[in-house]
Design an enzyme around this catalytic site. Structure first.
Site, PDB file in Angstrom:
ATOM      1  N   LYS A   1       3.225  -0.682   3.820  1.00 43.88           N
ATOM      2  CA  LYS A   1       2.826   0.563   4.491  1.00 43.88           C
ATOM      3  C   LYS A   1       3.258   1.794   3.689  1.00 43.88           C
ATOM      4  O   LYS A   1       2.530   2.786   3.656  1.00 43.88           O
ATOM      5  CB  LYS A   1       3.401   0.612   5.914  1.00 43.88           C
TER       6      LYS A   1
ATOM      7  N   THR B   1       0.125  -4.716  21.331  1.00 42.20           N
ATOM      8  CA  THR B   1      -1.034  -5.412  20.749  1.00 42.20           C
ATOM      9  C   THR B   1      -0.600  -6.833  20.398  1.00 42.20           C
ATOM     10  O   THR B   1       0.505  -7.247  20.731  1.00 42.20           O
ATOM     11  CB  THR B   1      -1.476  -4.697  19.456  1.00 42.20           C
TER      12      THR B   1
ATOM     13  N   TYR C   1       6.648  -5.693   5.062  1.00 44.62           N
ATOM     14  CA  TYR C   1       5.728  -4.890   5.865  1.00 44.62           C
ATOM     15  C   TYR C   1       5.875  -3.405   5.500  1.00 44.62           C
ATOM     16  O   TYR C   1       4.895  -2.706   5.261  1.00 44.62           O
ATOM     17  CB  TYR C   1       6.028  -5.130   7.340  1.00 44.62           C
TER      18      TYR C   1
ATOM     19  N   THR D   1     -15.731  -4.551  12.196  1.00 42.29           N
ATOM     20  CA  THR D   1     -15.606  -5.643  11.238  1.00 42.29           C
ATOM     21  C   THR D   1     -14.376  -6.498  11.530  1.00 42.29           C
ATOM     22  O   THR D   1     -13.438  -6.055  12.184  1.00 42.29           O
ATOM     23  CB  THR D   1     -15.517  -5.119   9.777  1.00 42.29           C
TER      24      THR D   1
ATOM     25  N   ASP E   1     -13.117  -9.846   5.586  1.00 40.40           N
ATOM     26  CA  ASP E   1     -11.707 -10.145   5.327  1.00 40.40           C
ATOM     27  C   ASP E   1     -11.281  -9.114   4.284  1.00 40.40           C
ATOM     28  O   ASP E   1     -11.751  -9.147   3.143  1.00 40.40           O
ATOM     29  CB  ASP E   1     -11.555 -11.575   4.787  1.00 40.40           C
TER      30      ASP E   1
ATOM     31  N   SER F   1      -1.147   3.323   9.100  1.00 33.49           N
ATOM     32  CA  SER F   1       0.106   2.947   8.438  1.00 33.49           C
ATOM     33  C   SER F   1       1.063   2.481   9.528  1.00 33.49           C
ATOM     34  O   SER F   1       0.699   1.666  10.387  1.00 33.49           O
ATOM     35  CB  SER F   1       0.621   4.166   7.664  1.00 33.49           C
TER      36      SER F   1
HETATM   37  N1  NAP Z   1       1.156  -2.587  17.257  1.00 34.07           N
HETATM   38  C1  NAP Z   1       2.099  -1.894  16.662  1.00 34.07           C
HETATM   39  O1  NAP Z   1       3.218  -1.736  17.183  1.00 34.07           O
HETATM   40  C2  NAP Z   1       1.824  -1.241  15.352  1.00 34.07           C
HETATM   41  C3  NAP Z   1       2.758  -0.306  14.878  1.00 34.07           C
HETATM   42  C4  NAP Z   1       2.533   0.300  13.659  1.00 34.07           C
HETATM   43  C5  NAP Z   1       1.412  -0.019  12.937  1.00 34.07           C
HETATM   44  N2  NAP Z   1       0.526  -0.941  13.402  1.00 34.07           N
HETATM   45  C6  NAP Z   1      -0.639  -1.258  12.569  1.00 34.07           C
HETATM   46  O2  NAP Z   1      -1.792  -1.181  13.349  1.00 34.07           O
HETATM   47  C7  NAP Z   1      -2.810  -1.989  12.761  1.00 34.07           C
HETATM   48  C8  NAP Z   1      -3.492  -2.806  13.855  1.00 34.07           C
HETATM   49  O3  NAP Z   1      -2.581  -3.740  14.367  1.00 34.07           O
HETATM   50  P1  NAP Z   1      -2.461  -4.069  15.921  1.00 34.07           P
HETATM   51  O4  NAP Z   1      -1.168  -3.553  16.372  1.00 34.07           O
HETATM   52  O5  NAP Z   1      -3.691  -3.666  16.618  1.00 34.07           O
HETATM   53  O6  NAP Z   1      -2.292  -5.662  15.856  1.00 34.07           O
HETATM   54  P2  NAP Z   1      -3.341  -6.831  16.118  1.00 34.07           P
HETATM   55  O7  NAP Z   1      -3.771  -6.796  17.522  1.00 34.07           O
HETATM   56  O8  NAP Z   1      -2.680  -8.068  15.604  1.00 34.07           O
HETATM   57  O9  NAP Z   1      -4.578  -6.427  15.213  1.00 34.07           O
HETATM   58  C9  NAP Z   1      -4.589  -6.607  13.823  1.00 34.07           C
HETATM   59  C10 NAP Z   1      -5.998  -6.960  13.425  1.00 34.07           C
HETATM   60  O10 NAP Z   1      -6.056  -7.054  11.978  1.00 34.07           O
HETATM   61  C11 NAP Z   1      -6.846  -8.186  11.682  1.00 34.07           C
HETATM   62  N3  NAP Z   1      -6.568  -8.719  10.349  1.00 34.07           N
HETATM   63  C12 NAP Z   1      -5.416  -9.247   9.884  1.00 34.07           C
HETATM   64  N4  NAP Z   1      -5.589  -9.647   8.614  1.00 34.07           N
HETATM   65  C13 NAP Z   1      -6.882  -9.369   8.292  1.00 34.07           C
HETATM   66  C14 NAP Z   1      -7.661  -9.523   7.116  1.00 34.07           C
HETATM   67  N5  NAP Z   1      -7.181 -10.079   5.994  1.00 34.07           N
HETATM   68  N6  NAP Z   1      -8.953  -9.095   7.145  1.00 34.07           N
HETATM   69  C15 NAP Z   1      -9.470  -8.536   8.257  1.00 34.07           C
HETATM   70  N7  NAP Z   1      -8.794  -8.402   9.406  1.00 34.07           N
HETATM   71  C16 NAP Z   1      -7.515  -8.793   9.409  1.00 34.07           C
HETATM   72  C17 NAP Z   1      -6.543  -9.196  12.750  1.00 34.07           C
HETATM   73  O11 NAP Z   1      -7.601 -10.123  12.817  1.00 34.07           O
HETATM   74  P3  NAP Z   1      -7.352 -11.716  12.923  1.00 34.07           P
HETATM   75  O12 NAP Z   1      -7.460 -12.012  14.359  1.00 34.07           O
HETATM   76  O13 NAP Z   1      -8.456 -12.294  12.115  1.00 34.07           O
HETATM   77  O14 NAP Z   1      -5.998 -11.997  12.375  1.00 34.07           O
HETATM   78  C18 NAP Z   1      -6.450  -8.300  13.991  1.00 34.07           C
HETATM   79  O15 NAP Z   1      -7.707  -8.144  14.598  1.00 34.07           O
HETATM   80  C19 NAP Z   1      -2.114  -2.832  11.696  1.00 34.07           C
HETATM   81  O16 NAP Z   1      -2.373  -2.291  10.415  1.00 34.07           O
HETATM   82  C20 NAP Z   1      -0.645  -2.682  12.029  1.00 34.07           C
HETATM   83  O17 NAP Z   1       0.191  -2.841  10.912  1.00 34.07           O
HETATM   84  C21 NAP Z   1       0.702  -1.549  14.594  1.00 34.07           C
END
Ligand code: NAP
Length: 278
Positions: free
Chosen positions: A153, A184, A149, A32, A57, A135
């Site tokens: 979390k 990412t 943020y 999704t 969303d 988280s």
């Molecule tokens: N990467 C890290 O270092 C890290 C560390 C700790 C935690 N996390 C967590 O890991 C999770 C995934 O993040 P990621 O690192 O893979 O970053 P990412 O590549 O930016 O992926 C985040 C995804 O969430 C989607 N999203 C944002 N707002 C949304 C909404 N309202 N409804 C549906 N989709 C939405 C984005 O889609 P759009 O393209 O539509 O914006 C994107 O596909 C997040 O919860 C993040 O907080 C990441």
């Protein structure tokens, strides 16, 4: 037995990594996202009848309900629901506006709430299922420039740790994943949000944007490998309630918990001095 995965924010990063890993093991995936073209594009190389795309969303409760209904129509069950969608609002707390803070919580916290409320009746009826909430290390440790943020979390942590014992009786498992830094789009220029107000008093400490942007593209964690690990975790009979992803998360969280334990020891007598007598 092959599982059905329901993944939010599957169009990039960790969400895409999880979807691909689940498909590689022969599982079915409902991928999704709020921009379905982006999700389709991210998973175009693995498209098959085992993969469905559904609009979601997560900030919109009605969409969460409709997406779960659509997933049920498509595959008839949900075994693993992954709350992955999120973004980061970074900067000094005082410079954030109320609406900026509320939007952060609307996605990172209420997004999880909406999907859990939509999916729990399905899992309860099945008497089985696994919720995996992504988280962060910032969901356990507070960091400078991370107030919004981290608050979102920490809220996911409290929600998850409290709901887990309520739903265990129905055969539903819940795992919190606390990643360190993963490579990412999270810190990408187009995704990360910065406060719109500027308070000059904070200027001495440098610009949060410069500090955090430096991490973009240099993070150690590999989202594909995290996907594979989460597929393994979903197959464990007693999966961890909190899983620390990456050596930076292990080191940082260990240090934070040890210093918290030390604080308990240092002030134990003072803490106990608040007890009343019967
Ligand atoms: N990467 C890290 O270092 C890290 C560390 C700790 C935690 N996390 C967590 O890991 C999770 C995934 O993040 P990621 O690192 O893979 O970053 P990412 O590549 O930016 O992926 C985040 C995804 O969430 C989607 N999203 C944002 N707002 C949304 C909404 N309202 N409804 C549906 N989709 C939405 C984005 O889609 P759009 O393209 O539509 O914006 C994107 O596909 C997040 O919860 C993040 O907080 C990441």
């Amino acid at each position: 037995m092959s599982k059905v995965w329901f993944i939010t924010g599957a169009g990039s990063g960790i969400g895409t990594g999880i979807a691909k890993a689940a498909l590689r093991t022969g599982d079915r995936v409902v991928a999704t996202g709020r921009n379905l073209d982006k999700v389709r594009n991210a998973l175009r190389d693995v498209a098959s009848e085992k993969l469905a795309f559904v609009q979601l969303d997560v900030a919109d409760e009605a969409q969460a309900k409709a997406a779960v209904e659509q997933a049920m129509k498509q595959f008839g069950r949900i075994d693993v629901a992954v709350n992955n969608a999120g973004y980061s609002l970074l900067g000094n707390f005082e410079e954030m506006t109320g609406p900026e803070l509320e939007s952060q919580l609307a996605t990172n916290f209420y997004g999880v709430v909406h999907v859990m409320r939509a999916v729990l009746p399905v899992l309860r009826k099945q008497r089985s299922g696994h919720i995996i909430n992504i988280s962060s290390m910032a969901g356990v440790i507070g960091y400078k420039h991370c107030a919004a943020y981290a608050a979102s979390k920490f809220a996911v942590e409290g929600l998850s740790l409290s709901v887990a014992p309520e739903v265990e009786q129905f055969g539903i498992k819940l795992t919190l994943v606390e990643p360190g830094f993963f490579r990412t789009d999270l810190l990408g220029e187009q995704n990360v949000k910065w406060p719109s107000e500027v308070i000059e008093d904070y200027a001495n400490e440098g610009k949060p944007k410069e500090v955090w942007s430096a991490y973009n593209g240099t993070q150690q964690g590999d989202p594909e490998k995290l996907g594979e690990v989460l597929v393994k975790i979903a197959s464990i009979a007693n999966p961890p309630k909190q899983f620390y992803a990456g050596s930076d998360a292990v080191a940082g969280i260990r240090q934070a918990l040890e210093s918290r334990l030390q604080e308990i020891k240092d002030h134990e007598a003072l803490s106990k001095s608040t007890d009343g007598s019967f």
